[in-house]
Structures are given as structure tokens and as C-alpha cells.
Design an enzyme around this catalytic site. Structure first.
Site, PDB file in Angstrom:
ATOM      1  N   ILE A  56      70.795  37.003  31.540  1.00  0.00           N
ATOM      2  CA  ILE A  56      70.578  36.489  32.897  1.00  0.00           C
ATOM      3  C   ILE A  56      69.260  35.721  32.823  1.00  0.00           C
ATOM      4  O   ILE A  56      68.251  36.254  32.340  1.00  0.00           O
ATOM      5  CB  ILE A  56      70.542  37.634  33.940  1.00  0.00           C
ATOM      6  CG1 ILE A  56      70.268  37.081  35.353  1.00  0.00           C
ATOM      7  CG2 ILE A  56      69.541  38.713  33.579  1.00  0.00           C
ATOM      8  CD1 ILE A  56      70.383  38.133  36.455  1.00  0.00           C
ATOM      9  N   SER A  57      69.279  34.475  33.240  1.00  0.00           N
ATOM     10  CA  SER A  57      68.099  33.616  33.096  1.00  0.00           C
ATOM     11  C   SER A  57      66.940  34.117  33.950  1.00  0.00           C
ATOM     12  O   SER A  57      67.120  34.854  34.926  1.00  0.00           O
ATOM     13  CB  SER A  57      68.441  32.177  33.490  1.00  0.00           C
ATOM     14  OG  SER A  57      69.374  31.618  32.597  1.00  0.00           O
TER      15      SER A  57
END
Length: 209
Positions: A56-57
Site C-alpha cells: 500500500i503506497s
């Protein structure tokens, strides 16, 4: 760093200025889209592993992309690279009840994880397919966003974008990419660089081999 500290940082540095985007960030709990062992790091401004060599960025990257997409109420959006579903959730809030978010994920386990995380979001459809060629079934889209690195801009993706429309993708090699915003308007294509980032590489027919 906590949620509201991030918001203060973005505002004070003019990184995120769109109030609707900030409101969406407040509404979507990032801790619901990460693995439980990383809960205490939910609002650190870093990417986090979600399994299967995916991440997840970091929040700042997600928000830059979200703001750059210029989402409007009622938009129909295609996202390639669902991951845990966090980006799709933000887009869901911004499109509203009359909008629709189609999001594709190649890895079945991640698609299932995202479906569970997004079960309360009624305007999102998670599709477990190779999304590297887009998703023609519901084209054209107002906005198209890649949340994984891609080798180049494929014309077959641009053909699925409305006029006017916006396409956003990190373009480059497997180690470094330039975030490119493509605006289609009056049959003209305009490209804009939003800086350099690092994303997990796209897999599939038109991804990295």
C-alpha cells in the site's frame, strides 16, 4: 505521524489543497487496508507490505495521485492495481453515490482481501483479472489510474478514456518511474510530469516480463 499531522503537513506545504480530497482522506481509515501487524504504522508516511510482493503506497503518494485525477461526482473510474483497496475507497468517496469505480487486481488473494476491505463501499467493483490491457467492458471511463508501475503508455488504454478525460500512471522501469498525467481533450493529448516515484511493477500481458 498521525492522520491529522499528515493533513497539517500537506496543507502547510501546499502539497494537497483540494478540500474534498482531504475530506475523503479523513473518512477512509487506512488501518482498515493494511495487515494487522502494521496497525501502529498506519499513518506513517511510508509504503507498507500487504503480501504477495505488493504494497500500500505511502499516504502522500496516494493523495498526490488522488488530487491529480481531479475526480468529480458521478465519474466512472478505472483503477488498475487494486492492492488492498485503499485507493479505490478514496475514489469511491469522491465519485459519490452516482459514480462508479472499477478496479482490477491480478492476484486472486489480494482481490479477495480488497473485496473484504471494501464491502461497505457500494459503488466499487473489484475484478480479479489481468488489468494491464484495461477493462473494455465498461469503457469509456472519465478517469483511468494505474497504481502500479508500467513500462509505457499503451494506446489501447487511452482508447478506453473519455474525451475529456484524465489518465494517470507511473511510467518507467521496474526501479524508478515518472508519474505522468495525461489529459485528453478535444482529441488532443497533453502530458505532464508529477515527479519521480517508485511503485511495484505491473504484471500481465502489457506489464513487465
Amino acid at each position: 505521524m498521525q492522520k491529522y499531522s499528515l493533513i497539517k503537513y500537506w496543507q502547510s506545504n501546499n502539497i494537497i489543497t483540494d478540500q474534498e480530497v482531504l475530506t475523503a482522506f479523513k473518512k477512509v481509515e487506512r488501518e482498515n487496508f493494511i495487515l494487522k501487524r502494521y496497525i501502529k504504522q498506519a499513518y506513517e508516511d511510508i509504503p507498507l507490505p500487504i503480501g504477495f510482493n505488493a504494497t500500500i503506497s505511502q499516504p502522500t503518494t496516494v493523495m498526490i495521485m488522488t488530487q491529480s485525477l481531479e475526480v468529480k461526482k458521478g465519474n466512472k473510474i478505472l483503477e488498475i492495481g487494486t492492492g488492498s483497496g485503499y485507493q479505490a475507497a478514496l475514489l469511491s468517496i469522491l465519485t459519490g453515490e452516482k459514480g462508479k469505480v472499477y478496479t482490477t487486481e491480478l492476484i486472486k488473494e489480494l482481490a479477495d482481501f480488497a473485496k473484504q476491505n471494501l464491502k461497505e463501499y457500494k459503488n466499487i467493483e473489484v475484478i480479479n483479472i489481468d488489468g494491464s490491457a484495461g477493462y473494455k467492458k465498461h469503457a469509456p471511463y472519465d478517469k483511468i489510474i494505474f497504481t502500479v508501475a508500467v513500462p509505457k503508455i499503451e494506446n489501447l488504454i487511452l482508447e478506453q478514456l473519455k474525451d475529456p478525460g484524465i489518465y494517470l500512471a507511473p511510467i518507467g522501469d521496474e526501479y524508478s518511474q515518472e508519474l505522468i498525467k495525461v489529459t485528453k481533450k478535444d482529441f488532443q493529448i497533453k502530458k505532464e510530469s508529477l515527479g519521480y516515484f517508485q511503485f511495484v511493477p505491473l504484471k500481465g500481458k502489457y506489464g513487465f516480463k
